[in-house]
Design a protein around this motif. Structure first.
Motif, short mmCIF file in Angstrom:
data_model
loop_
_atom_site.label_atom_id
_atom_site.label_comp_id
_atom_site.label_asym_id
_atom_site.label_seq_id
_atom_site.Cartn_x
_atom_site.Cartn_y
_atom_site.Cartn_z
N GLU A 189 57.93 51.42 48.68
CA GLU A 189 56.75 50.55 48.61
C GLU A 189 55.53 51.38 48.21
OE1 GLU A 189 56.03 48.33 52.16
OE2 GLU A 189 58.16 48.11 52.61
N ILE A 190 54.65 50.78 47.45
CA ILE A 190 53.40 51.46 47.09
C ILE A 190 52.38 51.25 48.21
CG2 ILE A 190 51.49 51.56 45.46
CD1 ILE A 190 53.40 50.51 43.31
N CYS A 191 51.86 52.36 48.72
CA CYS A 191 50.81 52.30 49.76
C CYS A 191 49.49 52.69 49.11
CB CYS A 191 51.14 53.27 50.90
SG CYS A 191 52.64 52.88 51.82
N ASP A 192 48.54 51.76 49.07
CA ASP A 192 47.26 52.09 48.47
C ASP A 192 46.39 52.84 49.48
OD1 ASP A 192 45.74 50.24 50.06
OD2 ASP A 192 46.26 48.64 48.66
N ARG A 193 45.32 53.44 48.97
CA ARG A 193 44.49 54.30 49.82
C ARG A 193 43.78 53.52 50.91
NH1 ARG A 193 44.45 56.25 44.72
NH2 ARG A 193 44.79 58.49 44.40
N ASP A 194 43.40 52.29 50.63
CA ASP A 194 42.74 51.48 51.66
C ASP A 194 43.69 51.20 52.81
OD1 ASP A 194 40.35 51.38 50.30
OD2 ASP A 194 40.81 49.49 49.29
N PHE A 195 44.94 50.92 52.49
CA PHE A 195 45.94 50.68 53.53
C PHE A 195 46.13 51.94 54.38
CE2 PHE A 195 50.41 51.21 54.80
CZ PHE A 195 50.55 50.13 55.67
N ILE A 196 46.20 53.09 53.71
CA ILE A 196 46.37 54.36 54.42
C ILE A 196 45.16 54.64 55.31
CG2 ILE A 196 46.63 56.86 54.16
CD1 ILE A 196 48.17 56.27 51.54
N SER A 197 43.96 54.36 54.80
CA SER A 197 42.74 54.56 55.60
C SER A 197 42.74 53.68 56.84
CB SER A 197 41.50 54.25 54.75
OG SER A 197 41.33 55.21 53.73
N ASP A 198 43.19 52.44 56.69
CA ASP A 198 43.25 51.53 57.84
C ASP A 198 44.25 52.03 58.87
OD1 ASP A 198 41.41 49.88 56.67
OD2 ASP A 198 42.87 48.46 55.88
N HIS A 237 49.22 55.53 39.50
CA HIS A 237 47.82 55.53 39.09
C HIS A 237 47.21 54.13 39.19
CE1 HIS A 237 47.81 59.71 37.87
NE2 HIS A 237 48.96 59.51 37.23
N GLY A 238 46.04 54.09 39.82
CA GLY A 238 45.34 52.83 39.99
C GLY A 238 45.85 51.99 41.15
N LYS A 239 46.91 52.48 41.82
CA LYS A 239 47.50 51.70 42.92
C LYS A 239 47.58 52.49 44.22
CE LYS A 239 50.14 48.59 39.93
NZ LYS A 239 51.47 48.03 39.61
N GLY A 240 48.21 53.65 44.18
CA GLY A 240 48.36 54.42 45.41
C GLY A 240 49.50 55.40 45.33
N TYR A 241 50.26 55.52 46.44
CA TYR A 241 51.35 56.48 46.53
C TYR A 241 52.66 55.79 46.88
CZ TYR A 241 47.78 60.09 46.42
OH TYR A 241 46.73 60.90 46.04
N LEU A 242 53.73 56.34 46.33
CA LEU A 242 55.07 55.80 46.53
C LEU A 242 56.00 56.90 47.01
CD1 LEU A 242 57.24 53.51 46.11
CD2 LEU A 242 57.56 54.46 43.81
N PHE A 243 56.59 56.72 48.20
CA PHE A 243 57.58 57.66 48.71
C PHE A 243 58.95 57.25 48.16
CE2 PHE A 243 60.73 59.32 51.59
CZ PHE A 243 60.25 60.57 51.94
N VAL A 244 59.63 58.22 47.55
CA VAL A 244 60.95 57.97 46.97
C VAL A 244 62.02 58.40 47.95
CG1 VAL A 244 62.51 58.45 45.06
CG2 VAL A 244 60.04 58.30 44.65
N GLY A 245 62.89 57.48 48.34
CA GLY A 245 63.98 57.80 49.27
C GLY A 245 65.12 58.47 48.53
#
Length: 246
Positions: A189-198, A237-245
């Protein structure tokens, strides 16, 4: 090397240091106070407090230099300090926060310090508690354990705040561990920076987009994940970070 069950407060403002100490002791923590930067370095490395609250602006040796010295070693002293460091500063801007994190601090709090926010940060940082009775490395972890995430040689243990990659320990700060856990628990799942900040806000942190990017960079480096061609934590880019399993 000993590890003690008290918090060291390093601040040249005697009144503020005493207020912080009294507040923490009212909430069940033991504390010690040090006003001198050079003595603080010696105390941190030799005595190993369970957490350090470190003021940036000190007259003899600034907090950034203290943090760097205890993280990487100091002439005449044996060893270093891997426990959590919470930095305090009267300078409330992103550049100072990044500088503090780059020297090895776990978190950053601007003055004037709000007591409840300070307590939340301390509690969040102390969630990373080593298990002294468990000496063996964990190479095989039960997949049904909700406290454990395992991906292709990368094992993340939430309960003990431990990370291993191919059987080798990976030393992360508390904030780095929390960020890695968040991303890994949402693999694919893509986690955007606002979600991570929350998410960090719920833990008592205040994380800017810049500090999130910095922590990602440090996690990648420690995992050996080339940022130019990241295979484990990808930047979308423009969205956030994605962890690859797997």
């Amino acid at each position: 090397m000993k590890q003690n069950n008290w918090i060291l407060i390093v601040d040249d403002d005697a009144d503020l240091a005493l207020l912080v100490a009294d507040f923490l002791e009212m909430n069940g923590y033991q504390t010690k106070i040090e006003h001198n930067g050079a003595k603080a370095v010696e105390c941190i490395i030799n005595e190993q407090p369970m957490l350090v609250i470190l003021d940036v602006m000190l007259p003899d040796m600034d907090g950034l230099s203290i943090c760097r010295a205890v993280r990487h070693g100091h002439p005449g002293l044996s060893g270093c300090y891997n426990g959590p460091i919470l930095m305090l500063t009267a300078l409330n801007n992103d550049i100072d926060e990044v500088a503090g994190l780059e020297t090895g601090a776990d978190d950053y709090l601007a003055k004037p310090v709000r007591s409840r926010v300070l307590l939340a940060r301390v509690r969040a940082l102390l969630r990373r508690k080593p298990e002294p009775l468990v000496e063996e490395k964990f190479t095989k972890l039960p997949s049904k354990n909700d406290d454990v995430i395992a991906f292709d040689g990368l094992d993340i243990d939430k309960k003990y705040q431990r990370v291993q990659q191919h059987g080798e320990d990976v030393e992360l700060t508390t904030a780095e561990f929390e960020l890695l856990w968040l991303l890994a628990s949402r693999a694919g799942e893509i986690c955007d920076r606002d979600f991570i900040s929350d998410y960090f806000g719920d833990l008592g942190y205040e994380s800017s987009h810049r500090t999130i990017d910095l922590r990602i960079s440090r996690i990648r480096r420690k995992l050996g994940d080339d940022p130019s061609h990241a295979s484990r934590i990808k930047t979308i880019h423009g969205k956030g970070y994605l962890f690859v399993g797997d």
